[in-house]
Design a protein around this motif. Structure first.
Motif, PDB file in Angstrom:
ATOM      1  N   ARG A  11       1.004  -1.383  -0.081  1.00 40.48           N
ATOM      2  CA  ARG A  11       0.113  -0.003  -0.120  1.00 40.48           C
ATOM      3  C   ARG A  11       0.928   1.137   0.075  1.00 40.48           C
ATOM      4  O   ARG A  11       1.739   1.406   0.749  1.00 40.48           O
ATOM      5  CB  ARG A  11      -0.966   0.064   1.007  1.00 40.48           C
ATOM      6  CG  ARG A  11      -1.948  -0.948   1.167  1.00 40.48           C
ATOM      7  CD  ARG A  11      -3.302  -0.539   0.344  1.00 40.48           C
ATOM      8  NE  ARG A  11      -4.309  -1.422   0.288  1.00 40.48           N
ATOM      9  CZ  ARG A  11      -5.411  -1.405  -0.296  1.00 40.48           C
ATOM     10  NH1 ARG A  11      -5.540  -0.186  -1.080  1.00 40.48           N
ATOM     11  NH2 ARG A  11      -6.262  -2.376  -0.261  1.00 40.48           N
ATOM     12  N   THR A  12       0.469   2.163  -0.872  1.00 43.27           N
ATOM     13  CA  THR A  12       1.246   3.498  -1.036  1.00 43.27           C
ATOM     14  C   THR A  12       0.900   4.286   0.493  1.00 43.27           C
ATOM     15  O   THR A  12      -0.308   4.070   1.002  1.00 43.27           O
ATOM     16  CB  THR A  12       0.821   4.328  -2.133  1.00 43.27           C
ATOM     17  OG1 THR A  12      -0.384   4.626  -2.064  1.00 43.27           O
ATOM     18  CG2 THR A  12       1.079   3.552  -3.223  1.00 43.27           C
ATOM     19  N   PRO A  13       1.592   5.401   0.744  1.00 42.09           N
ATOM     20  CA  PRO A  13       0.947   6.322   1.932  1.00 42.09           C
ATOM     21  C   PRO A  13      -0.249   6.649   1.732  1.00 42.09           C
ATOM     22  O   PRO A  13      -0.891   7.135   2.628  1.00 42.09           O
ATOM     23  CB  PRO A  13       2.231   7.165   1.794  1.00 42.09           C
ATOM     24  CG  PRO A  13       3.455   6.543   1.204  1.00 42.09           C
ATOM     25  CD  PRO A  13       2.806   5.780   0.261  1.00 42.09           C
ATOM     26  N   GLU A  14      -0.815   6.664   0.441  1.00 38.36           N
ATOM     27  CA  GLU A  14      -2.038   7.447   0.408  1.00 38.36           C
ATOM     28  C   GLU A  14      -3.288   6.279  -0.049  1.00 38.36           C
ATOM     29  O   GLU A  14      -4.229   6.670  -0.264  1.00 38.36           O
ATOM     30  CB  GLU A  14      -2.082   8.295  -0.978  1.00 38.36           C
ATOM     31  CG  GLU A  14      -1.264   9.592  -0.660  1.00 38.36           C
ATOM     32  CD  GLU A  14      -1.273  10.586  -1.934  1.00 38.36           C
ATOM     33  OE1 GLU A  14      -1.587  10.112  -3.161  1.00 38.36           O
ATOM     34  OE2 GLU A  14      -0.733  11.584  -1.663  1.00 38.36           O
ATOM     35  N   GLY A  15      -2.767   5.043   0.219  1.00 37.55           N
ATOM     36  CA  GLY A  15      -3.785   3.998   0.208  1.00 37.55           C
ATOM     37  C   GLY A  15      -3.973   3.168  -1.124  1.00 37.55           C
ATOM     38  O   GLY A  15      -4.781   2.255  -1.062  1.00 37.55           O
ATOM     39  N   ASP A 124      11.154   9.818  -0.418  1.00 38.00           N
ATOM     40  CA  ASP A 124      10.429  10.493  -1.638  1.00 38.00           C
ATOM     41  C   ASP A 124      11.759  11.184  -2.316  1.00 38.00           C
ATOM     42  O   ASP A 124      12.504  11.996  -1.579  1.00 38.00           O
ATOM     43  CB  ASP A 124       9.605  11.562  -0.885  1.00 38.00           C
ATOM     44  CG  ASP A 124       8.650  12.139  -1.951  1.00 38.00           C
ATOM     45  OD1 ASP A 124       9.427  12.385  -2.979  1.00 38.00           O
ATOM     46  OD2 ASP A 124       7.480  12.531  -1.776  1.00 38.00           O
ATOM     47  N   LYS A 153       0.520   8.478  -6.554  1.00 36.85           N
ATOM     48  CA  LYS A 153       0.632   9.194  -5.424  1.00 36.85           C
ATOM     49  C   LYS A 153       0.448  10.616  -5.937  1.00 36.85           C
ATOM     50  O   LYS A 153       1.330  11.113  -6.473  1.00 36.85           O
ATOM     51  CB  LYS A 153       1.892   9.053  -4.716  1.00 36.85           C
ATOM     52  CG  LYS A 153       2.117   9.943  -3.501  1.00 36.85           C
ATOM     53  CD  LYS A 153       3.319   9.818  -2.852  1.00 36.85           C
ATOM     54  CE  LYS A 153       3.533  10.330  -1.529  1.00 36.85           C
ATOM     55  NZ  LYS A 153       4.066  11.817  -1.790  1.00 36.85           N
ATOM     56  N   GLU A 154      -0.585  11.208  -5.389  1.00 36.42           N
ATOM     57  CA  GLU A 154      -0.975  12.775  -5.713  1.00 36.42           C
ATOM     58  C   GLU A 154       0.041  13.466  -5.729  1.00 36.42           C
ATOM     59  O   GLU A 154       0.336  14.281  -6.178  1.00 36.42           O
ATOM     60  CB  GLU A 154      -2.184  13.033  -5.068  1.00 36.42           C
ATOM     61  CG  GLU A 154      -2.802  14.369  -5.685  1.00 36.42           C
ATOM     62  CD  GLU A 154      -4.217  14.760  -5.008  1.00 36.42           C
ATOM     63  OE1 GLU A 154      -4.574  16.094  -5.059  1.00 36.42           O
ATOM     64  OE2 GLU A 154      -4.839  13.860  -4.446  1.00 36.42           O
ATOM     65  N   GLY A 155       0.758  13.516  -4.548  1.00 33.26           N
ATOM     66  CA  GLY A 155       1.957  14.364  -4.386  1.00 33.26           C
ATOM     67  C   GLY A 155       3.040  14.353  -5.414  1.00 33.26           C
ATOM     68  O   GLY A 155       3.905  15.216  -5.316  1.00 33.26           O
TER      69      GLY A 155
END
Length: 224
Positions: A11-15, A124, A153-155
């Protein structure tokens, strides 16, 4: 017919769900069940590395930063292009992707992680760039997400905006080069890259050598 196997999940940090798969002799990574990359379509990742390293011929100890490990094809090509004195730093956000390379992908590029020239940084790539001394890198390769349009990841999108481009420029030596992998063309990003002070070249490339069309894009930026 050999089955399409799921080897691992993360899972990425954003889910977002990242999964590693195998089918016959090929490996694939998907995000939320959508194809992200595969060993059967790695040509553009190699071109990304070749373009980034094409100006390093006279450097005996270049510093190279790769943003995104993936399946390791860009790393392999960088190591083929640079000499024994090079330092190649690979930024990979997800520790699971590093582990997959070591556990499942040793026959692909996983063994390259133990090359003495390679440093793996599990963080990152934006943070690495922001913390780097001014003019630290001779070349930077960014194969982050799906290019300027974030998929994982949006960021990641900040790398492709004015703030990110200024951070990249500062981290590059004068005359240094950055290359960006993208799944598609993006004229707005090319304009932002030029506005940030880079000399821009846009290179279309194939996903695999026998492909009839150049479906991927490499943006090349040279710092003046």
């Amino acid at each position: 017919m050999k089955p399409f196997l799921t080897l691992a999940q993360a899972r990425t940090p954003e889910g977002a769900e990242l999964t590693l798969h195998s089918h016959d002799t090929e490996f694939y990574i998907r995000v939320n069940r959508q194809p992200l990359m595969g060993t059967n379509a790695s040509e553009s990742e190699k071109v990304l590395a070749e373009l980034a390293c094409s100006r390093l011929g006279q450097h005996t100890a270049p510093r190279v930063l790769i943003g995104g490990l993936g399946l390791g094809f860009s790393l392999r090509r960088v190591l083929e292009c640079v000499g024994a004195g090079a330092h190649v730093q690979v930024a990979e956000l997800l520790p699971e992707v590093v582990a997959w390379n070591r556990e499942f992908l040793t026959t692909v590029n996983g063994l390259l992680l133990d090359d003495p020239r390679v440093e793996i940084s599990v963080m990152d790539v934006f943070q690495i760039l922001a913390q780097a001394p001014s003019g630290h890198y001779d070349a930077i390769l960014l194969d982050v997400d799906n290019g300027p349009i974030a998929m994982v990841k949006e960021g990641n999108g900040r790398l492709y905006q004015a703030q990110g481009l200024a951070t990249i420029s500062r981290a590059l030596k004068p005359g240094g080069r950055v290359t960006f992998w993208s799944a598609s063309q993006d004229s707005a990003f090319a304009r932002r890259l030029a506005k940030a002070g880079f000399k821009v070249e846009i290179v279309g490339c194939k996903a695999y050598p026998q492909a009839k069309k150049k479906t991927h894009t490499i943006f090349v930026g040279d710092r003046s």
